[in-house]
Design an enzyme around this catalytic site. Sequence first.
Site, PDB file in Angstrom:
ATOM      1  N   ASP A 177     -11.044   6.094  13.692  1.00 21.17           N
ATOM      2  CA  ASP A 177     -11.121   6.025  12.228  1.00 21.17           C
ATOM      3  C   ASP A 177     -11.477   4.607  11.788  1.00 21.17           C
ATOM      4  OD1 ASP A 177     -11.087   7.026   9.654  1.00 21.17           O
ATOM      5  OD2 ASP A 177      -8.937   6.708   9.375  1.00 21.17           O
ATOM      6  N   GLU A 200       5.209   4.353   2.003  1.00 26.13           N
ATOM      7  CA  GLU A 200       4.714   3.102   1.452  1.00 26.13           C
ATOM      8  C   GLU A 200       4.718   2.010   2.520  1.00 26.13           C
ATOM      9  OE1 GLU A 200       5.829   2.901  -3.231  1.00 26.13           O
ATOM     10  OE2 GLU A 200       7.471   2.502  -1.828  1.00 26.13           O
ATOM     11  N   GLY A 231       0.835  -1.195   0.000  1.00 26.17           N
ATOM     12  CA  GLY A 231       0.000   0.000   0.000  1.00 26.17           C
ATOM     13  C   GLY A 231       0.863   1.235   0.000  1.00 26.17           C
ATOM     14  N   GLU A 232       0.214   2.377  -0.133  1.00 27.98           N
ATOM     15  CA  GLU A 232       0.948   3.631  -0.169  1.00 27.98           C
ATOM     16  C   GLU A 232       0.061   4.754   0.305  1.00 27.98           C
ATOM     17  OE1 GLU A 232       0.523   4.657  -4.820  1.00 27.98           O
ATOM     18  OE2 GLU A 232       1.275   2.710  -4.239  1.00 27.98           O
ATOM     19  N   LYS A 247       6.141  -0.315   7.221  1.00 30.87           N
ATOM     20  CA  LYS A 247       5.818   1.047   6.811  1.00 30.87           C
ATOM     21  C   LYS A 247       7.106   1.854   6.731  1.00 30.87           C
ATOM     22  CE  LYS A 247       1.169   1.420   8.770  1.00 30.87           C
ATOM     23  NZ  LYS A 247       0.272   2.240   9.601  1.00 30.87           N
TER      24      LYS A 247
END
Length: 512
Positions: A143, A35, A29-30, A51
């Site tokens: 979140d 990233e 993911g980014e 990460k």
Amino acid sequence: MAATLTEAGTGPAATREFVEGWTLAQTLGEGAYGEVKLLINRQTGEAVAMKMVDLKKHPDAANSVRKEVCIQKMLQDKHILRFFGKRSQGSVEYIFLEYAAGGELFDRIEPDVGMPQHEAQRYFTQLLSGLNYLHQRGIAHRDLKPENLLLDEHDNVKISDFGMATMFRCKGKERLLDKRCGTLPYVAPEVLQKAYHAQPADLWSCGVILVTMLAGELPWDQPSTNCTEFTNWRDNDHWQLQTPWSKLDTLAISLLRKLLATSPGTRLTLEKTLDHKWCNMQFADNERSYDLVDSAAALEICSPKAKRQRLQSSAHLSNGLDDSISRNYCSQPMPTMRSDDDFNVRLGSGRSKEDGGDRQTLAQEARLSYSFSQPALLDDLLLATQMNQTQNASQNYFQRLVRRMTRFFVTTRWDDTIKRLVGTIERLGGYTCKFGDDGVVTVSTVDRNKLRLVFKAHIIEMDGKILVDCRLSKGCGLEFKRRFIKIKNALEDIVLKGPTTWPIAIATNSVP
């Protein structure tokens, strides 16, 4: 010697080594600040998510990194993504986390349909179990959404992304929160209005997640008077005739009416939510919350008008709102630090009052030990500073691909696949494609609310076959899935069909 990434092999399937014995297999993911990479230990075969955040490029991410690490050091629960450690190399921060091989929860939700009730029930109760663990320790997530709920290899929920988390209780004393943060369709209405209690706000987000799992769409763009769908729900005004509610059975509705009560004082507690009949019902494996064939609302459910504003993040926030309200969605596992332009609307001129109390509290509470069940040879990741050349580890690629429904194998060669993919996307219209030398096609468009949607297609050669691996970069996860289905259908003549090897079946989530 400065830490650098050394490449081994050539072409799109080349792998690189992070430290001796640990190979970078793929990008998971980014985000705006960095990233997430997949690391595989060549000796043990274990996998870790890493990460990477360059604080020289993104100095405003420093506080988010510190806070995330402090909180995750405190957490050891089967439904929380495990934290293994952190390492600094120059200006770059490396955070090592559990690898969630099952992918993102949002990928299991069929747009406009949802999932069977027994699956939604299982994921929902696991989410509540993990949230209960957090709340017992005085931590609010703030979140919660399907994009931040990952799945392990056994399909168990793992709560991730603690970039907006905070402590609301310390030594038995609870405080009100005043920072407006989260993702608009999932935030509780009180978060947008005033100081709020942490626990009811997190539970509201769980209720919205349950709606998306059962119906495959969001109930509203934001919980405010500017949103008709929300005010209809709040005022009990003919909401039953609208989707997603017309798709749900009475038992699910009875739970959601109490869990999505607009007054936090009358909202169900976590314990009462788990005691609700829906959470304890034995559903048949194929039972959904509605029947598209027999439902009188079927035509309404499937109509373009009914879907027009579903699964979209909100329109722009008013200028009176604080920072950290996210208007877009992140694919798994995205870095938790977000920039103003890409993920959050940063409108507050100063820091929230609640930030001041977090630093000392978190520092006092955070344990120095790493989480349980950490991989063998983890010290190599945390301590090593010198990079070495490595042999190509592509033979492990199949087994370590995160399970994702948004990928498929094709019968064409690598170059031909690029041409067909780009040509097809451009013919569909409304997309902009950019092809990089790394074999990645970046696709940009806007959704129906004129918000940016970006996803990437990785063209990977492995085991003599070509894999088209698509993942969300920015925007709504379920809207991304809609676009993916259209593109895949347009490429139907080259999509690999028929029997496949076991590794291919696992990689494409098509195990019979």
